[in-house]
Design a protein around this motif. Structure first.
Motif, PDB file in Angstrom:
ATOM      1  N   UNK A  50       0.805  -1.213   0.000  1.00 58.30           N
ATOM      2  CA  UNK A  50       0.000   0.000   0.000  1.00 58.30           C
ATOM      3  C   UNK A  50       0.841   1.267   0.000  1.00 58.30           C
ATOM      4  N   UNK A  51       0.552   2.145  -0.924  1.00 58.87           N
ATOM      5  CA  UNK A  51       1.237   3.429  -1.016  1.00 58.87           C
ATOM      6  C   UNK A  51       0.364   4.365  -1.850  1.00 58.87           C
ATOM      7  N   UNK A  52       0.461   5.651  -1.595  1.00 58.51           N
ATOM      8  CA  UNK A  52      -0.328   6.624  -2.354  1.00 58.51           C
ATOM      9  C   UNK A  52       0.590   7.719  -2.879  1.00 58.51           C
ATOM     10  N   UNK A  53       1.025   7.556  -4.113  1.00 62.22           N
ATOM     11  CA  UNK A  53       1.920   8.531  -4.738  1.00 62.22           C
ATOM     12  C   UNK A  53       1.170   9.735  -5.289  1.00 62.22           C
ATOM     13  N   UNK A  54      -0.151   9.686  -5.268  1.00 56.99           N
ATOM     14  CA  UNK A  54      -0.943  10.753  -5.875  1.00 56.99           C
ATOM     15  C   UNK A  54      -1.189  11.931  -4.937  1.00 56.99           C
ATOM     16  N   UNK A  55      -0.782  11.820  -3.667  1.00 56.23           N
ATOM     17  CA  UNK A  55      -1.175  12.825  -2.680  1.00 56.23           C
ATOM     18  C   UNK A  55      -0.682  14.235  -3.023  1.00 56.23           C
ATOM     19  N   UNK A  56       0.507  14.350  -3.613  1.00 55.00           N
ATOM     20  CA  UNK A  56       1.011  15.674  -3.978  1.00 55.00           C
ATOM     21  C   UNK A  56       0.128  16.340  -5.028  1.00 55.00           C
ATOM     22  N   UNK A  57      -0.270  15.559  -6.031  1.00 57.50           N
ATOM     23  CA  UNK A  57      -1.139  16.092  -7.078  1.00 57.50           C
ATOM     24  C   UNK A  57      -2.523  16.424  -6.529  1.00 57.50           C
ATOM     25  N   UNK A  58      -3.029  15.560  -5.640  1.00 52.32           N
ATOM     26  CA  UNK A  58      -4.338  15.817  -5.030  1.00 52.32           C
ATOM     27  C   UNK A  58      -4.283  17.083  -4.173  1.00 52.32           C
ATOM     28  N   UNK A  59      -3.156  17.284  -3.522  1.00 55.96           N
ATOM     29  CA  UNK A  59      -2.971  18.507  -2.749  1.00 55.96           C
ATOM     30  C   UNK A  59      -3.049  19.731  -3.657  1.00 55.96           C
TER      31      UNK A  59
END
Length: 314
Positions: free
Chosen positions: A84-93
């Motif tokens: 489990x990992x979420x690399x999208x958080x920067x873009x979602x921010x």
């Protein structure tokens, strides 16, 4: 933090196990984060007479808040296991930042703008969950796709330009206001960590996350809705990342299309430094809080000594 299967699944075995209590040796590794923080406090006090001031500690927490929100969601995602990992958080921010700023600048109520931005982030989290649980993509691949797509959405929304005009004072107060000596972002940060800690330690939902991270197949055998749980943690991660973007926009007083760049790595670092295992099932939200403090205090000490934390390699 690590639970046995009996504790996680609430079987009667807990009662039997509680009858047998053995003394466990004190593990220094459990307290390494606290020891490092104490060491950093000592170093900071020696290097700068401004370090050990209430206003400076408020600054440390205030400027750690955005990465802190993201790291809470990342903790839940990593604890849920299966890589489990979420690399999208920067873009979602970035999406949260731009969505809130654009809606406020077009005359929408602040509360409505905030709700829409968070809903947008939660929606992207739901897409991540579906790609992972239904389409069976690896979390790294699925969230890398949404990272790229999300950043493209940000630049499409803004045409690469920041939103500067018509950012109202009530919106700015979300991050620029204070509750006594506490800046609002610090209040939000404490609340988010406290709620996440209670959920993970004291609710079936939290225990099920640990169970899935420990062994997803075993969790399924005991009737845990693994798909629902995993989808939910990605939704929470997306919502918290969007909220972090809102705080960024409010603090700066602009909508910045570059908001959140690199925050995925910052959040992962905070989680791992805080003792959460990348394989899932082992770790805690409080550990992530200490990891956030460590990195933030280091950065603060360097800033007080007028040293750049972004020094290029020579």
């Amino acid at each position: 933090m690590q639970y046995s299967n009996n504790e996680l699944l609430g079987t009667n075995g807990v009662k039997k196990m509680n009858l047998i209590k053995t003394k466990q040796p004190i593990k220094l590794s459990k307290y390494i984060s606290i020891l490092i923080i104490i060491g950093l406090l000592v170093v900071g006090t020696i290097l700068s007479d401004k370090f050990f001031q209430v206003s400076n500690f408020m600054n440390i927490l205030q400027f750690a808040a955005e990465a802190g929100f993201v790291s809470v969601g990342m903790t839940l995602v990593i604890l849920s296991g299966r890589g489990g990992i979420d690399l999208s958080v920067g873009s979602v921010m970035g999406i949260g930042c731009m969505t809130a700023a654009m809606m406020v600048s077009h005359g929408n109520p602040v509360w409505f703008s905030v709700v829409v931005a968070i809903a947008f982030g939660a929606g992207i989290g739901a897409v991540n969950g579906i790609l992972i649980t239904t389409a069976k993509l690896e979390p790294f691949i699925a969230t890398l796709v949404t990272l790229t797509a999300g950043r493209s959405v940000v630049y499409f929304m803004s045409s690469g330009a920041p939103v500067i005009r018509h950012i109202t004072d009530p919106f700015k107060m979300i991050a620029q206001g204070k509750l006594g000596i506490f800046p609002y972002p610090v209040v939000y940060l404490i609340v988010v960590f406290a709620v996440a800690g209670i959920i993970m330690k004291g609710t079936p939902f939290g225990r099920h996350i640990y169970a899935i991270g420990g062994s997803e197949e075993t969790a399924k055998l005991f009737g845990i809705r693994t798909t629902f749980i995993k989808n939910t943690v990605y939704i929470i991660s997306g919502a918290l990342a969007a909220f972090a973007g809102i705080i960024t926009s409010s603090r700066l007083g602009i909508g910045d299309p570059n908001a959140g760049l690199g925050y995925e790595m910052t959040a992962i670092t905070m989680v791992v430094v805080g003792g959460t295992s990348m394989s899932g099932g082992k770790g805690s939200v409080i550990g992530t809080f200490f990891g956030m403090l460590m990195l933030s205090i280091m950065q603060n000490v360097l800033q007080l000594k007028k040293m750049s934390v972004h020094m290029s390699n020579r």
